[in-house]
Every structure is written in C-alpha cells, then in structure tokens.
Design a protein around this motif. Sequence first.
Motif, PDB file in Angstrom:
ATOM      1  N   LEU A 150      11.858  -1.347 -15.037  1.00  0.00           N
ATOM      2  CA  LEU A 150      11.144  -2.460 -14.426  1.00  0.00           C
ATOM      3  C   LEU A 150      11.304  -2.453 -12.908  1.00  0.00           C
ATOM      4  CD1 LEU A 150       9.482  -4.700 -15.820  1.00  0.00           C
ATOM      5  CD2 LEU A 150      11.420  -6.217 -15.482  1.00  0.00           C
ATOM      6  N   HIS A 151      12.469  -2.034 -12.435  1.00  0.00           N
ATOM      7  CA  HIS A 151      12.721  -2.039 -10.998  1.00  0.00           C
ATOM      8  C   HIS A 151      11.899  -0.965 -10.294  1.00  0.00           C
ATOM      9  CE1 HIS A 151      15.954  -4.827 -11.893  1.00  0.00           C
ATOM     10  NE2 HIS A 151      16.461  -3.954 -12.753  1.00  0.00           N
ATOM     11  N   SER A 152      11.899   0.240 -10.828  1.00  0.00           N
ATOM     12  CA  SER A 152      11.095   1.314 -10.227  1.00  0.00           C
ATOM     13  C   SER A 152       9.608   1.003 -10.342  1.00  0.00           C
ATOM     14  CB  SER A 152      11.407   2.652 -10.902  1.00  0.00           C
ATOM     15  OG  SER A 152      11.073   2.621 -12.288  1.00  0.00           O
ATOM     16  N   ALA A 153       9.202   0.386 -11.456  1.00  0.00           N
ATOM     17  CA  ALA A 153       7.792   0.023 -11.623  1.00  0.00           C
ATOM     18  C   ALA A 153       7.383  -1.037 -10.606  1.00  0.00           C
ATOM     19  CB  ALA A 153       7.551  -0.493 -13.040  1.00  0.00           C
ATOM     20  N   PHE A 154       8.282  -1.948 -10.296  1.00  0.00           N
ATOM     21  CA  PHE A 154       7.982  -2.976  -9.292  1.00  0.00           C
ATOM     22  C   PHE A 154       7.779  -2.335  -7.923  1.00  0.00           C
ATOM     23  CE2 PHE A 154       9.322  -6.058  -6.079  1.00  0.00           C
ATOM     24  CZ  PHE A 154       8.480  -7.120  -6.385  1.00  0.00           C
ATOM     25  N   ILE A 155       8.572  -1.334  -7.593  1.00  0.00           N
ATOM     26  CA  ILE A 155       8.432  -0.632  -6.311  1.00  0.00           C
ATOM     27  C   ILE A 155       7.094   0.094  -6.248  1.00  0.00           C
ATOM     28  CG2 ILE A 155       9.369   1.204  -4.859  1.00  0.00           C
ATOM     29  CD1 ILE A 155      12.141   0.462  -5.887  1.00  0.00           C
ATOM     30  N   VAL A 156       6.739   0.792  -7.344  1.00  0.00           N
ATOM     31  CA  VAL A 156       5.463   1.504  -7.383  1.00  0.00           C
ATOM     32  C   VAL A 156       4.297   0.537  -7.228  1.00  0.00           C
ATOM     33  CG1 VAL A 156       3.932   2.886  -8.848  1.00  0.00           C
ATOM     34  CG2 VAL A 156       6.369   3.417  -8.750  1.00  0.00           C
ATOM     35  N   THR A 157       4.358  -0.581  -7.934  1.00  0.00           N
ATOM     36  CA  THR A 157       3.277  -1.562  -7.860  1.00  0.00           C
ATOM     37  C   THR A 157       3.189  -2.192  -6.479  1.00  0.00           C
ATOM     38  OG1 THR A 157       3.563  -2.055 -10.216  1.00  0.00           O
ATOM     39  CG2 THR A 157       2.332  -3.648  -8.915  1.00  0.00           C
ATOM     40  N   THR A 158       4.339  -2.464  -5.866  1.00  0.00           N
ATOM     41  CA  THR A 158       4.335  -3.042  -4.521  1.00  0.00           C
ATOM     42  C   THR A 158       3.718  -2.086  -3.511  1.00  0.00           C
ATOM     43  OG1 THR A 158       6.328  -4.334  -5.039  1.00  0.00           O
ATOM     44  CG2 THR A 158       5.770  -4.038  -2.712  1.00  0.00           C
ATOM     45  N   LEU A 159       4.094  -0.810  -3.596  1.00  0.00           N
ATOM     46  CA  LEU A 159       3.497   0.189  -2.703  1.00  0.00           C
ATOM     47  C   LEU A 159       1.992   0.301  -2.934  1.00  0.00           C
ATOM     48  CD1 LEU A 159       6.176   3.040  -2.853  1.00  0.00           C
ATOM     49  CD2 LEU A 159       5.720   1.469  -0.957  1.00  0.00           C
ATOM     50  N   ARG A 160       1.605   0.240  -4.196  1.00  0.00           N
ATOM     51  CA  ARG A 160       0.181   0.302  -4.514  1.00  0.00           C
ATOM     52  C   ARG A 160      -0.558  -0.902  -3.944  1.00  0.00           C
ATOM     53  NH1 ARG A 160      -2.430   0.281 -10.648  1.00  0.00           N
ATOM     54  NH2 ARG A 160      -4.608   0.257  -9.962  1.00  0.00           N
ATOM     55  N   CYS A 161       0.043  -2.079  -4.029  1.00  0.00           N
ATOM     56  CA  CYS A 161      -0.609  -3.293  -3.530  1.00  0.00           C
ATOM     57  C   CYS A 161      -0.629  -3.366  -2.013  1.00  0.00           C
ATOM     58  CB  CYS A 161       0.091  -4.522  -4.091  1.00  0.00           C
ATOM     59  SG  CYS A 161      -0.173  -4.768  -5.856  1.00  0.00           S
ATOM     60  N   ILE A 162       0.137  -2.519  -1.340  1.00  0.00           N
ATOM     61  CA  ILE A 162       0.104  -2.458   0.126  1.00  0.00           C
ATOM     62  C   ILE A 162      -0.840  -1.364   0.597  1.00  0.00           C
ATOM     63  CG2 ILE A 162       1.465  -2.000   2.202  1.00  0.00           C
ATOM     64  CD1 ILE A 162       3.866  -3.232   0.774  1.00  0.00           C
ATOM     65  N   ILE A 163      -0.629  -0.140   0.075  1.00  0.00           N
ATOM     66  CA  ILE A 163      -1.426   1.004   0.527  1.00  0.00           C
ATOM     67  C   ILE A 163      -2.872   0.885   0.065  1.00  0.00           C
ATOM     68  CG2 ILE A 163      -1.663   3.506   0.402  1.00  0.00           C
ATOM     69  CD1 ILE A 163       1.355   3.672  -0.018  1.00  0.00           C
ATOM     70  N   GLY A 164      -3.084   0.471  -1.196  1.00  0.00           N
ATOM     71  CA  GLY A 164      -4.435   0.389  -1.740  1.00  0.00           C
ATOM     72  C   GLY A 164      -5.352  -0.541  -0.959  1.00  0.00           C
ATOM     73  N   PRO A 165      -4.979  -1.815  -0.770  1.00  0.00           N
ATOM     74  CA  PRO A 165      -5.844  -2.711  -0.001  1.00  0.00           C
ATOM     75  C   PRO A 165      -6.061  -2.279   1.442  1.00  0.00           C
ATOM     76  CG  PRO A 165      -4.308  -3.973  -1.335  1.00  0.00           C
ATOM     77  CD  PRO A 165      -3.884  -2.544  -1.442  1.00  0.00           C
ATOM     78  N   VAL A 166      -5.017  -1.769   2.095  1.00  0.00           N
ATOM     79  CA  VAL A 166      -5.178  -1.321   3.487  1.00  0.00           C
ATOM     80  C   VAL A 166      -6.186  -0.181   3.566  1.00  0.00           C
ATOM     81  CG1 VAL A 166      -4.009  -0.199   5.419  1.00  0.00           C
ATOM     82  CG2 VAL A 166      -2.894  -2.082   4.223  1.00  0.00           C
ATOM     83  N   LEU A 167      -6.048   0.800   2.687  1.00  0.00           N
ATOM     84  CA  LEU A 167      -6.989   1.925   2.674  1.00  0.00           C
ATOM     85  C   LEU A 167      -8.390   1.465   2.308  1.00  0.00           C
ATOM     86  CD1 LEU A 167      -7.414   5.008   2.881  1.00  0.00           C
ATOM     87  CD2 LEU A 167      -6.846   5.147   0.438  1.00  0.00           C
ATOM     88  N   SER A 168      -8.497   0.594   1.319  1.00  0.00           N
ATOM     89  CA  SER A 168      -9.803   0.121   0.865  1.00  0.00           C
ATOM     90  C   SER A 168     -10.535  -0.648   1.968  1.00  0.00           C
ATOM     91  CB  SER A 168      -9.635  -0.758  -0.374  1.00  0.00           C
ATOM     92  OG  SER A 168     -10.870  -1.290  -0.785  1.00  0.00           O
ATOM     93  N   VAL A 169      -9.823  -1.554   2.628  1.00  0.00           N
ATOM     94  CA  VAL A 169     -10.447  -2.341   3.694  1.00  0.00           C
ATOM     95  C   VAL A 169     -10.850  -1.449   4.856  1.00  0.00           C
ATOM     96  CG1 VAL A 169      -9.967  -4.084   5.456  1.00  0.00           C
ATOM     97  CG2 VAL A 169      -9.326  -4.508   3.082  1.00  0.00           C
ATOM     98  N   PHE A 170     -10.005  -0.503   5.215  1.00  0.00           N
ATOM     99  CA  PHE A 170     -10.298   0.366   6.353  1.00  0.00           C
ATOM    100  C   PHE A 170     -11.514   1.246   6.085  1.00  0.00           C
ATOM    101  CE2 PHE A 170      -9.522   4.309   8.835  1.00  0.00           C
ATOM    102  CZ  PHE A 170      -9.593   3.756  10.100  1.00  0.00           C
TER     103      PHE A 170
END
Length: 307
Positions: free
Chosen positions: A74-94
């Motif tokens: 659960l801890h590693s999955a939370f890190i992966v999801t957090t990175l996804r929720c940061i990198i994904g929106p930034v890339l998508s908006v840009f």
Amino acid sequence: MKANRIKRTTGERTFDVFNILLMLLWAITAVYPFWYILVMSFNTGADAAAGPIWFFPRVFTLENYAFVFQYDRLHSAFIVTTLRCIIGPVLSVFVTMLAAFALSKRFLPGRKSFLFFFMIPMFIGGTIISNYVVISKLDLINNFLVYVLPGAFGFFSMIIMRTHIEDLPAELQESAFIDGAGYVRIFFQIIFPLCMPVIAAFAFFAVVGNWLDYYTNLIYVTDRSLSTLQFVLYEIINRAEANTMIDFTKTSGAAARRLLAQRNNTVPTPEVIKMTVMVVVTFPLLFVYPFFQKYFVKGMLTGAVKA
C-alpha cells in the motif's frame, strides 16, 4: 430616514420556507451517502451485519483501517499514485495548452485538418485488443509512462482552452510582437498566466482521473512494484471476499454459522472493508478540491461560451 420595506405576503413567506426546507432536504440527501460510508468504516463487521446503521457507529473500531493499511504494498502504491497524479496532470495541461495555442492561430497551415484528425478518436474509439497492441508496440507494458503518456492530450480540453485563448484580446499578443517577443515568450508570459482558471479546472479533472483509475494497472501492468493505490485496494477487497468464500465452502450448517460469528468478531467483513476502501479512495480528493475551488466554476465557464 428608514427606507420603506416591502411587505411580504403570506404566500411569499410560505414559498421561501418551502424552498429552504427543500434545499436542506436535497443537501442532506447528497451528503448522507458519504456520511453512511464513513460511519460503516468505523463500525465492526459483526455489528454491521446484525442490522442497519443510520447515523453513528454502534460499535466503534479502527480495526477496519488497520486491516487495510497492514499491506506493505500500500505504501509503494501510494507513492506511485502520487507521482502519477503530479506528473500526469502537469504533462497533460502543458501538451494540451501547446496544442490549443497553436490551433488558435487561424493562419496555421492545415489547421482544419489537424482539428479533424484530433476529433476522430472522440467518435471512433479503439478496442481493448487494439489499444493493448499499440501500448505494447510503444514498449509501455510494465512501464510507469503508461500511466501518463496515453492521457497526455485531450481533444475536449483542447477545444475549451483554444476557445478561451481566442477570447483574449488580440492586442495583447500584437503589442508583444511589436516589443520583439516571440511565440514562446508570448505563450509563457501572456497566454499561460491568463489561462490559469481554465488550467486549474482541467488540472483538477486530470488529478481525479489519475487518482481513481485502476483499469490501466489492470490491463497493462503486471509488475507489482508499479501497482497503483486503487489497484491494491481493489485486490484487498477481492482477497477479503475470496477468503470468506473459501472458508465457508469447507463448512456447512451450524459449523458455518459458528465460523461466521468467529470471523465477524475477529476479522473485518468484506462489506466494511469496501466502505473503508471507499473512504481511503475518496476523502483525499475532498481535501484537494478546496485549492481548486476558486478556479473551478470560472474555468469551466470562461472557455465554454464564445463571446
């Protein structure tokens, strides 16, 4: 001198009271499902199975959350999801903003062809097999980039952003050209700041989409180190239900009832685990929303109506 007050009739006061009561009832109806899920997540499984719970936990416990958070993944999955929720929106908006800025220029060669090409996926979507083949050919299977690259561009978001850019005064860009600014400088120093309400609104949508998505993990990722939070929680629910079913297939009659009582007193039931998982999944978004609230309505309406 006091201004003359308009005397309200009995019918108008009755109508106001009726409206207030109706709005309160509507608000309670909208909020109560969330409250019910929260209450169930803090109640023991045995007591929840005994009868309905309405407003407060009858037997308060934190064992449901302890059962969910005991999984190491659960801890590693939370890190992966957090990175996804940061990198994904930034890339998508840009990426979407760059496309919207380029396609807002009516003199762009092939502008209509680009719009038609980008519009096709809105009406003709690929199948699971075709999408899997494309992802495989791009070498994105068991790759973190599979979470962010396929959703980096959205045609609908681009149209809203492009409309907003076209609504901005043309004199801003013309004066910048006269001062010697190029398209890159105009984009970052003029267009981007003025589009912040639209950007914030669609960034919030992107964060929610990346946070709640488990389908991508289910289809394209088998590496357990790349599992997302939603997928791990999905596994927890399935495992709890599977363990219950396996135990009861080995027993029957009075033995099954005794096993049920024993399990409900020691292990959270699948029902309360589902409620606990819903809280873990949903409530972080409720804390993120206030940061986007002031942009949300304005961003959705600004580019939606062409002046």
